[in-house]
Motif scaffolding. Structure first.
Motif, PDB file in Angstrom:
ATOM      1  N   LYS A 150      20.672  31.106  -0.347  1.00 50.00           N
ATOM      2  CA  LYS A 150      20.918  29.976   0.550  1.00 50.00           C
ATOM      3  C   LYS A 150      20.311  30.237   1.929  1.00 50.00           C
ATOM      4  O   LYS A 150      19.709  29.354   2.520  1.00 50.00           O
ATOM      5  CB  LYS A 150      22.421  29.702   0.663  1.00 50.00           C
ATOM      6  CG  LYS A 150      22.717  28.508   1.549  1.00 50.00           C
ATOM      7  CD  LYS A 150      24.176  28.173   1.556  1.00 50.00           C
ATOM      8  CE  LYS A 150      24.366  26.943   2.431  1.00 50.00           C
ATOM      9  NZ  LYS A 150      25.703  26.427   2.374  1.00 50.00           N
ATOM     10  N   THR A 152      17.733  31.931   2.734  1.00 50.28           N
ATOM     11  CA  THR A 152      16.265  31.862   2.745  1.00 50.28           C
ATOM     12  C   THR A 152      15.736  30.448   2.611  1.00 50.28           C
ATOM     13  O   THR A 152      14.581  30.192   2.960  1.00 50.28           O
ATOM     14  CB  THR A 152      15.673  32.702   1.602  1.00 50.28           C
ATOM     15  OG1 THR A 152      16.035  32.123   0.354  1.00 50.28           O
ATOM     16  CG2 THR A 152      16.111  34.153   1.686  1.00 50.28           C
ATOM     17  N   GLY A 153      16.545  29.559   2.025  1.00 54.01           N
ATOM     18  CA  GLY A 153      16.061  28.205   1.743  1.00 54.01           C
ATOM     19  C   GLY A 153      15.248  28.142   0.452  1.00 54.01           C
ATOM     20  O   GLY A 153      14.712  27.091   0.109  1.00 54.01           O
ATOM     21  N   TYR A 155      14.723  28.228  -3.708  1.00 59.56           N
ATOM     22  CA  TYR A 155      15.424  27.793  -4.906  1.00 59.56           C
ATOM     23  C   TYR A 155      14.743  28.384  -6.125  1.00 59.56           C
ATOM     24  O   TYR A 155      13.502  28.382  -6.200  1.00 59.56           O
ATOM     25  CB  TYR A 155      15.428  26.267  -5.030  1.00 59.56           C
ATOM     26  CG  TYR A 155      16.266  25.601  -3.984  1.00 59.56           C
ATOM     27  CD1 TYR A 155      17.636  25.514  -4.128  1.00 59.56           C
ATOM     28  CD2 TYR A 155      15.676  25.074  -2.847  1.00 59.56           C
ATOM     29  CE1 TYR A 155      18.420  24.912  -3.152  1.00 59.56           C
ATOM     30  CE2 TYR A 155      16.449  24.467  -1.869  1.00 59.56           C
ATOM     31  CZ  TYR A 155      17.818  24.386  -2.030  1.00 59.56           C
ATOM     32  OH  TYR A 155      18.575  23.794  -1.075  1.00 59.56           O
TER      33      TYR A 155
END
Length: 158
Positions: A150, A152-153, A155
């Protein structure tokens, strides 16, 4: 099934982001991994999913060992360096110094902590293979908060 709903729901699973160390007869390797969970206290077991057909997956299958390096919050640049195939330069991978202990897999000095595993079971299905590893060695370099997906952004999954 609605593909967007499936992706959104599966991305709701919380993950850490780690550097997984591997090895074979030709040398050591490391990759950014996040499909990892503890599955037993006694004996201490973890399960990790590794993308099928990758160099790292083949190394784990061949050697039967791997290491897990717990990164600190804020070490996004370090983990990002392990998104691609790497070759060791002396005792560094992607410019990060490592050493080895029980398994011979890389343990990174910049990691918060680490543990090493011996594979005790596997499931080879789907596009990721699951390896169950018994923790045979562990160490702590320093205290801190672990890096999460989360933060780091990034997915991966869904």
């Amino acid at each position: 099934m609605d593909p967007k709903a499936k992706r959104t729901a599966l991305r709701g699973i919380t993950y850490g982001l780690y550097i997984i160390g591997t090895k074979d007869n030709e040398g050591v390797n490391g990759f950014a991994g996040n499909f990892l969970t503890q599955t037993s206290f006694e004996p201490p077991l973890v399960a990790i999913a590794v993308k099928e057909g990758t160099r790292s997956q083949k190394q784990i299958a061949e050697s039967g060992v791997f290491s897990v390096n717990i990164l600190e919050s804020g070490q996004k640049d370090m983990v990002t360096a392990f998104f691609k195939s790497l070759q060791p330069e002396g005792n560094t991978l992607a410019g990060y110094e490592f050493y080895t202990e029980e398994t011979g897999c890389p343990i990174f000095k910049d990691a918060l902590s680490f543990f090493e595993c011996k594979v005790v079971d596997k499931v080879e299905k789907g596009d990721h293979y699951i390896y169950v590893g018994e923790v045979i060695n562990a160490g702590v370099h320093r205290e801190g908060d672990p890096l999460t997906m989360k933060e780091t952004g990034f997915y991966y999954g869904g």
